[in-house]
Scaffold this active site. Structure first.
Site, PDB file in Angstrom:
ATOM      1  N   LYS A  97       0.045   4.533  -0.283  1.00 46.01           N
ATOM      2  CA  LYS A  97      -0.388   4.286   1.096  1.00 46.01           C
ATOM      3  C   LYS A  97       0.258   5.255   2.071  1.00 46.01           C
ATOM      4  O   LYS A  97      -0.154   5.349   3.210  1.00 46.01           O
ATOM      5  CB  LYS A  97      -0.110   2.839   1.495  1.00 46.01           C
ATOM      6  CG  LYS A  97       1.309   2.378   1.270  1.00 46.01           C
ATOM      7  CD  LYS A  97       1.360   0.853   1.259  1.00 46.01           C
ATOM      8  CE  LYS A  97       2.661   0.376   0.644  1.00 46.01           C
ATOM      9  NZ  LYS A  97       2.602  -1.006   0.223  1.00 46.01           N
ATOM     10  N   LYS A 108       0.432   9.869  -7.571  1.00 50.88           N
ATOM     11  CA  LYS A 108       0.019   8.468  -7.674  1.00 50.88           C
ATOM     12  C   LYS A 108      -0.718   8.057  -6.403  1.00 50.88           C
ATOM     13  O   LYS A 108      -0.495   8.644  -5.332  1.00 50.88           O
ATOM     14  CB  LYS A 108       1.228   7.563  -7.934  1.00 50.88           C
ATOM     15  CG  LYS A 108       2.188   7.432  -6.787  1.00 50.88           C
ATOM     16  CD  LYS A 108       3.207   6.306  -7.032  1.00 50.88           C
ATOM     17  CE  LYS A 108       4.113   6.185  -5.816  1.00 50.88           C
ATOM     18  NZ  LYS A 108       5.034   5.089  -5.835  1.00 50.88           N
ATOM     19  N   LYS A 133      11.729  10.874  -1.890  1.00 50.68           N
ATOM     20  CA  LYS A 133      11.731  10.502  -0.466  1.00 50.68           C
ATOM     21  C   LYS A 133      12.714  11.356   0.303  1.00 50.68           C
ATOM     22  O   LYS A 133      12.467  11.707   1.456  1.00 50.68           O
ATOM     23  CB  LYS A 133      12.061   9.014  -0.296  1.00 50.68           C
ATOM     24  CG  LYS A 133      10.921   8.103  -0.741  1.00 50.68           C
ATOM     25  CD  LYS A 133      11.179   6.660  -0.352  1.00 50.68           C
ATOM     26  CE  LYS A 133      10.023   5.763  -0.768  1.00 50.68           C
ATOM     27  NZ  LYS A 133      10.296   4.352  -0.513  1.00 50.68           N
TER      28      LYS A 133
HETATM   29  P1  AMP Z   1       5.073  -0.477  -2.928  1.00 55.76           P
HETATM   30  O1  AMP Z   1       3.767  -0.358  -2.272  1.00 55.76           O
HETATM   31  O2  AMP Z   1       5.753   0.854  -3.149  1.00 55.76           O
HETATM   32  O3  AMP Z   1       5.970  -1.515  -2.319  1.00 55.76           O
HETATM   33  O4  AMP Z   1       4.755  -0.974  -4.410  1.00 55.76           O
HETATM   34  C1  AMP Z   1       4.416  -2.311  -4.695  1.00 55.76           C
HETATM   35  C2  AMP Z   1       4.044  -2.457  -6.153  1.00 55.76           C
HETATM   36  O5  AMP Z   1       2.857  -1.729  -6.459  1.00 55.76           O
HETATM   37  C3  AMP Z   1       5.132  -1.909  -7.102  1.00 55.76           C
HETATM   38  O6  AMP Z   1       5.210  -2.784  -8.217  1.00 55.76           O
HETATM   39  C4  AMP Z   1       4.586  -0.584  -7.531  1.00 55.76           C
HETATM   40  O7  AMP Z   1       5.036  -0.218  -8.815  1.00 55.76           O
HETATM   41  C5  AMP Z   1       3.077  -0.842  -7.547  1.00 55.76           C
HETATM   42  N1  AMP Z   1       2.335   0.406  -7.303  1.00 55.76           N
HETATM   43  C6  AMP Z   1       2.395   1.187  -6.186  1.00 55.76           C
HETATM   44  N2  AMP Z   1       1.579   2.259  -6.295  1.00 55.76           N
HETATM   45  C7  AMP Z   1       0.983   2.162  -7.528  1.00 55.76           C
HETATM   46  C8  AMP Z   1       0.015   2.967  -8.238  1.00 55.76           C
HETATM   47  N3  AMP Z   1      -0.495   4.065  -7.708  1.00 55.76           N
HETATM   48  N4  AMP Z   1      -0.360   2.555  -9.469  1.00 55.76           N
HETATM   49  C9  AMP Z   1       0.147   1.431 -10.013  1.00 55.76           C
HETATM   50  N5  AMP Z   1       1.046   0.627  -9.398  1.00 55.76           N
HETATM   51  C10 AMP Z   1       1.468   0.975  -8.168  1.00 55.76           C
END
Ligand code: AMP
Ligand code: TRP
Length: 332
Positions: A201, A198, A116
């Site tokens: 969003k 990965k 980031k």
């Molecule tokens: P965030 O959207 O960064 O707040 O992530 C929320 C949850 O989703 C966290 O537990 C992340 O590890 C999981 N996560 C986010 N992106 C991925 C992805 N591409 N594959 C698997 N898990 C994900």
């Protein structure tokens, strides 16, 4: 770790952008399952999400979107404590206390910070650097044993464990040592346009991720245009990274075994496989989208859910904070 049962579970998600299939398969599906036989706390981490640029005038809406999204995937406020982080001040207070015993060197090693920071350059803030300390506070306040997350978060959970250990050794044994609970197979869903990244969003290309609220035609279009390797080989071990990713999604969504899926598509064209993948993804996401639209329309109800969650969360977090302060020598 094995599937937790009879444990305390906590996890968090940022209210930035739309929930996507990676969030769902990597984290939220486990959140829903874990409600059955654990004491669970799910936190919308609105204080974390402001460490990157955001729009204040839209922020309340983003938090309500996330609340409706979590309810739509199946988080049940009767069985879970669902709350917004900024509404429970103990998180920021413990964050400060823990920050005084966290070495800079440990934070400098965090890959999410490095990524980031590289994107924001000189704009990156102290808050972005300290992000994992606040995350440790989220976890430790509730004495969580297990933290269901995707693979990208494992490093942060290990840091939280180290922070807890250090505190327990230096002051008093206050905190439970947490462990990450990572799903097999779906822990890291990749972008549909670039399997080296990965699914995220924050990706500029909307084609790279499937949002949980995408309409069926949109889902089908994104899957049909997902990148693949030149030879159509359907193998969980021998296909290229793009096709392995699509296979992993198929397995996680359908619940079928790897062998059954490989057998079903042996010799097929990509088009046939992608049509079938679109069918299973659409079937899984359609009821979620419909529930979301209904829930999102009633903002008062969503605020009520968060108000109840906030009280339940504070009732656990405040005594933990008081114990930590007392151990550190403060008047309480
Ligand atoms: P965030 O959207 O960064 O707040 O992530 C929320 C949850 O989703 C966290 O537990 C992340 O590890 C999981 N996560 C986010 N992106 C991925 C992805 N591409 N594959 C698997 N898990 C994900
Ligand atoms: N950092 C996590 C993410 O980006 C979100 C998060 C904040 C979290 N606090 C947490 C996850 C506590 C698990 C436990 O996905």
């Amino acid at each position: 770790m094995d599937t937790p049962s009879g444990k305390t579970v906590l996890s968090g998600i940022q209210p930035s952008g739309s929930l996507h299939l990676g969030n769902y398969l990597g984290a939220l599906k486990q959140w829903v399952e874990l409600q059955e036989s654990n004491t669970v706390y799910y936190c919308i981490v609105d204080l974390h999400a402001i460490t990157v640029p955001y729009e204040p005038t839209e922020y309340q809406s983003r938090v309500l979107d996330a609340t409706a999204g979590l309810l739509a995937v199946g988080i049940d406020p009767e069985r879970s404590t669902l709350f917004a982080q900024s509404q429970v001040p103990a998180h920021t207070e413990l964050n400060w206390l823990l920050s005084t015993t966290t070495p800079l060197g440990e934070l400098e090693r965090m890959t999410q910070f490095k990524d980031k920071q590289a994107k924001q350059r000189e704009k990156s803030s102290l808050g972005l650097f300290a992000y994992p300390v606040l995350q440790a506070a989220d976890i430790l306040l509730y004495q969580a044993h297990a933290v269901p997350v995707g693979e990208d978060q494992v490093q942060h959970i290990e840091l939280a464990r180290d922070i807890a250990k250090r505190f327990n050794n230096r002051y008093a044994k206050i905190f439970t040592l947490p462990e990450a609970y990572v799903p097999k197979g779906a822990a890291r869903i990749k972008s549909l346009t670039d399997p080296t990244k990965k699914m995220s969003k924050s990706d500029e290309s909307e084609k790279s991720y499937i949002a949980l609220m995408d309409e069926p035609e949109v889902i089908r279009k994104k899957i049909m245009s997902a990148v693949t390797e030149t030879e159509p080989v359907f193998s969980f071990t021998d296909s290229g990274p793009a096709v392995q990713n699509l296979l992993q999604i198929f397995a996680a969504v359908s619940g079928e075994t790897h062998e059954a899926i490989e057998k079903q598509f042996a010799g097929s064209a990509y088009k046939t496989f992608k049509e079938a993948l679109a069918d299973v993804v659409i079937a899984q996401l359609t009821p979620i989208r419909e529930r979301y639209q209904e829930l999102r329309a009633d903002e008062n109800k969503l605020k009520e859910v968060l108000a109840t969650g906030r009280e339940q969360a504070a009732a656990i977090a405040n005594p933990t904070l008081a114990a930590a302060k007392e151990a550190m020598g403060f008047l309480v």
